[in-house]
Design a protein around this motif. Structure first.
Motif, PDB file in Angstrom:
ATOM      1  N   VAL A  79      69.638 -85.315 -32.054  1.00  7.10           N
ATOM      2  CA  VAL A  79      70.780 -84.852 -31.263  1.00  7.10           C
ATOM      3  C   VAL A  79      71.965 -85.774 -31.540  1.00  7.10           C
ATOM      4  O   VAL A  79      71.856 -86.991 -31.373  1.00  7.10           O
ATOM      5  CB  VAL A  79      70.463 -84.843 -29.753  1.00  7.10           C
ATOM      6  CG1 VAL A  79      71.681 -84.429 -28.944  1.00  7.10           C
ATOM      7  CG2 VAL A  79      69.290 -83.920 -29.457  1.00  7.10           C
ATOM      8  N   LEU A  80      73.089 -85.192 -31.966  1.00  4.06           N
ATOM      9  CA  LEU A  80      74.318 -85.927 -32.210  1.00  4.06           C
ATOM     10  C   LEU A  80      75.235 -85.742 -31.004  1.00  4.06           C
ATOM     11  O   LEU A  80      75.510 -84.612 -30.600  1.00  4.06           O
ATOM     12  CB  LEU A  80      75.009 -85.410 -33.481  1.00  4.06           C
ATOM     13  CG  LEU A  80      76.384 -85.972 -33.803  1.00  4.06           C
ATOM     14  CD1 LEU A  80      76.318 -87.473 -34.077  1.00  4.06           C
ATOM     15  CD2 LEU A  80      76.980 -85.247 -35.000  1.00  4.06           C
ATOM     16  N   THR A  81      75.693 -86.855 -30.431  1.00  4.08           N
ATOM     17  CA  THR A  81      76.579 -86.799 -29.278  1.00  4.08           C
ATOM     18  C   THR A  81      77.877 -87.515 -29.622  1.00  4.08           C
ATOM     19  O   THR A  81      77.849 -88.657 -30.066  1.00  4.08           O
ATOM     20  CB  THR A  81      75.927 -87.470 -28.051  1.00  4.08           C
ATOM     21  OG1 THR A  81      74.653 -86.860 -27.813  1.00  4.08           O
ATOM     22  CG2 THR A  81      76.792 -87.317 -26.811  1.00  4.08           C
TER      23      THR A  81
ATOM     24  N   TRP B 193      72.977 -75.788 -32.615  1.00  6.27           N
ATOM     25  CA  TRP B 193      73.650 -75.475 -31.360  1.00  6.27           C
ATOM     26  C   TRP B 193      74.722 -76.519 -31.097  1.00  6.27           C
ATOM     27  O   TRP B 193      74.524 -77.713 -31.323  1.00  6.27           O
ATOM     28  CB  TRP B 193      72.662 -75.446 -30.199  1.00  6.27           C
ATOM     29  CG  TRP B 193      71.781 -74.228 -30.199  1.00  6.27           C
ATOM     30  CD1 TRP B 193      71.659 -73.293 -31.191  1.00  6.27           C
ATOM     31  CD2 TRP B 193      70.885 -73.830 -29.173  1.00  6.27           C
ATOM     32  NE1 TRP B 193      70.737 -72.332 -30.825  1.00  6.27           N
ATOM     33  CE2 TRP B 193      70.250 -72.637 -29.596  1.00  6.27           C
ATOM     34  CE3 TRP B 193      70.553 -74.353 -27.931  1.00  6.27           C
ATOM     35  CZ2 TRP B 193      69.316 -71.972 -28.816  1.00  6.27           C
ATOM     36  CZ3 TRP B 193      69.615 -73.696 -27.161  1.00  6.27           C
ATOM     37  CH2 TRP B 193      69.010 -72.506 -27.605  1.00  6.27           C
ATOM     38  N   LEU B 194      75.853 -76.058 -30.592  1.00  2.00           N
ATOM     39  CA  LEU B 194      76.976 -76.929 -30.259  1.00  2.00           C
ATOM     40  C   LEU B 194      77.361 -76.717 -28.810  1.00  2.00           C
ATOM     41  O   LEU B 194      77.474 -75.582 -28.345  1.00  2.00           O
ATOM     42  CB  LEU B 194      78.182 -76.592 -31.153  1.00  2.00           C
ATOM     43  CG  LEU B 194      79.520 -77.231 -30.770  1.00  2.00           C
ATOM     44  CD1 LEU B 194      79.493 -78.733 -31.031  1.00  2.00           C
ATOM     45  CD2 LEU B 194      80.660 -76.572 -31.521  1.00  2.00           C
ATOM     46  N   SER B 195      77.565 -77.822 -28.111  1.00  2.00           N
ATOM     47  CA  SER B 195      78.149 -77.767 -26.772  1.00  2.00           C
ATOM     48  C   SER B 195      79.500 -78.440 -26.892  1.00  2.00           C
ATOM     49  O   SER B 195      79.591 -79.608 -27.262  1.00  2.00           O
ATOM     50  CB  SER B 195      77.263 -78.499 -25.767  1.00  2.00           C
ATOM     51  OG  SER B 195      77.899 -78.541 -24.513  1.00  2.00           O
ATOM     52  N   SER B 196      80.558 -77.692 -26.580  1.00  5.01           N
ATOM     53  CA  SER B 196      81.920 -78.175 -26.747  1.00  5.01           C
ATOM     54  C   SER B 196      82.659 -78.183 -25.413  1.00  5.01           C
ATOM     55  O   SER B 196      82.556 -77.220 -24.656  1.00  5.01           O
ATOM     56  CB  SER B 196      82.668 -77.256 -27.723  1.00  5.01           C
ATOM     57  OG  SER B 196      84.058 -77.397 -27.606  1.00  5.01           O
TER      58      SER B 196
ATOM     59  N   VAL C 235      75.623 -81.814 -30.589  1.00  4.13           N
ATOM     60  CA  VAL C 235      75.181 -80.987 -31.719  1.00  4.13           C
ATOM     61  C   VAL C 235      73.698 -81.249 -31.908  1.00  4.13           C
ATOM     62  O   VAL C 235      73.279 -82.407 -32.028  1.00  4.13           O
ATOM     63  CB  VAL C 235      75.946 -81.353 -33.015  1.00  4.13           C
ATOM     64  CG1 VAL C 235      75.493 -80.473 -34.171  1.00  4.13           C
ATOM     65  CG2 VAL C 235      77.447 -81.257 -32.820  1.00  4.13           C
ATOM     66  N   ASN C 236      72.898 -80.176 -31.934  1.00  3.10           N
ATOM     67  CA  ASN C 236      71.466 -80.359 -32.146  1.00  3.10           C
ATOM     68  C   ASN C 236      70.848 -79.170 -32.877  1.00  3.10           C
ATOM     69  O   ASN C 236      71.444 -78.101 -32.956  1.00  3.10           O
ATOM     70  CB  ASN C 236      70.737 -80.628 -30.829  1.00  3.10           C
ATOM     71  CG  ASN C 236      70.779 -79.464 -29.884  1.00  3.10           C
ATOM     72  OD1 ASN C 236      71.835 -78.944 -29.592  1.00  3.10           O
ATOM     73  ND2 ASN C 236      69.618 -79.041 -29.408  1.00  3.10           N
ATOM     74  N   LYS C 237      69.651 -79.397 -33.400  1.00  2.12           N
ATOM     75  CA  LYS C 237      68.919 -78.357 -34.127  1.00  2.12           C
ATOM     76  C   LYS C 237      68.057 -77.551 -33.171  1.00  2.12           C
ATOM     77  O   LYS C 237      67.510 -78.104 -32.225  1.00  2.12           O
ATOM     78  CB  LYS C 237      67.966 -78.983 -35.167  1.00  2.12           C
ATOM     79  CG  LYS C 237      68.619 -79.839 -36.185  1.00  2.12           C
ATOM     80  CD  LYS C 237      67.662 -80.274 -37.296  1.00  2.12           C
ATOM     81  CE  LYS C 237      66.395 -80.930 -36.825  1.00  2.12           C
ATOM     82  NZ  LYS C 237      65.560 -81.416 -37.932  1.00  2.12           N
TER      83      LYS C 237
ATOM     84  N   ILE D  39      74.096 -82.568 -39.875  1.00  2.62           N
ATOM     85  CA  ILE D  39      74.230 -83.455 -38.717  1.00  2.62           C
ATOM     86  C   ILE D  39      74.484 -84.898 -39.161  1.00  2.62           C
ATOM     87  O   ILE D  39      75.324 -85.592 -38.580  1.00  2.62           O
ATOM     88  CB  ILE D  39      73.011 -83.329 -37.783  1.00  2.62           C
ATOM     89  CG1 ILE D  39      73.018 -81.938 -37.124  1.00  2.62           C
ATOM     90  CG2 ILE D  39      73.003 -84.424 -36.722  1.00  2.62           C
ATOM     91  CD1 ILE D  39      71.801 -81.605 -36.305  1.00  2.62           C
ATOM     92  N   HIS D  40      73.810 -85.348 -40.215  1.00  3.81           N
ATOM     93  CA  HIS D  40      74.030 -86.718 -40.704  1.00  3.81           C
ATOM     94  C   HIS D  40      75.434 -86.868 -41.300  1.00  3.81           C
ATOM     95  O   HIS D  40      76.074 -87.911 -41.124  1.00  3.81           O
ATOM     96  CB  HIS D  40      72.946 -87.131 -41.696  1.00  3.81           C
ATOM     97  CG  HIS D  40      71.632 -87.374 -41.049  1.00  3.81           C
ATOM     98  ND1 HIS D  40      70.431 -86.980 -41.598  1.00  3.81           N
ATOM     99  CD2 HIS D  40      71.317 -87.957 -39.858  1.00  3.81           C
ATOM    100  CE1 HIS D  40      69.440 -87.315 -40.793  1.00  3.81           C
ATOM    101  NE2 HIS D  40      69.953 -87.901 -39.741  1.00  3.81           N
TER     102      HIS D  40
END
Length: 194
Positions: free
Chosen positions: A123-125, A146-149, A136-138, A96-97
């Protein structure tokens, strides 16, 4: 407007009784001429019912418990046995980083209205303005990312130790390759996340 002779699908719910106790219902799909049986599609039974419905299909719904017992159900996956929580956090945080850094560099190199990268609470947005938003989050209990696209929808990625990458098991897509393809296509410029 439909012809007055066009068939309509009518549903009747017929209770099926077992002894004195109701255990299930059957849905019967019938066809009737458009000018028979009242004005609405789900009209109550009327004079057309004397014509005898032609049965299209039947679906039974049972209120009885399943015949399967707990021993026949699939075993739950214990994700703790696949990877330690510490190892998961190390791999997921690193991924994520790295994505955060690459998305920030990419944003400096392209011109997309509303492009914004945010990271908080693990959480990466990635906001692409009117093009959509990626999240993108753990998920620690499942040991997944998990990815929301806005393009491919939701996906859950597991760590593949052999390939050394996060993989969506349903489609066999790798997280980084999926993001490279989608983000590059949306923004009109290729991006390298590896």
């Amino acid at each position: 407007m439909a012809s007055r002779f066009a068939p309509r699908l009518l549903l009747q719910r017929l209770p099926t009784l077992r002894g004195a106790r109701r255990t299930s219902s059957i849905l019967v799909a019938s066809e009737a001429p458009a000018d028979v049986g009242g004005g609405g599609l789900f009209s109550p039974p009327g004079p057309w019912s004397a014509l005898g419905p032609r049965c299209v299909s039947r679906v039974s719904f049972s209120t009885r418990p399943s015949a399967l017992d707990d021993r026949q159900n699939p075993a739950a996956i214990d994700y703790r046995s696949l990877m330690s929580e510490e190892e998961f956090h190390t791999l997921a945080d690193e991924t994520i980083h790295d994505l955060l850094e690459k998305f920030e560099e990419y944003g400096d190199a392209i011109q997309v209205d509303g492009y914004e990268v945010d990271y908080g609470n693990h959480v990466l947005t990635l906001k692409l303005g009117s093009l959509g938003t990626y999240v993108v989050n753990k998920q620690t209990p499942n040991r997944q990312i998990w990815l929301s696209s806005p393009v491919s929808g939701p996906a859950r990625f597991d760590w593949d130790a052999t390939a050394k990458t996060w993989v969506y098991r349903r489609t066999k897509a790798a997280l980084l390759q999926l993001l490279e393809g989608e983000v590059g296509q949306l923004c009109g410029e290729p991006i390298s996340l590896r």
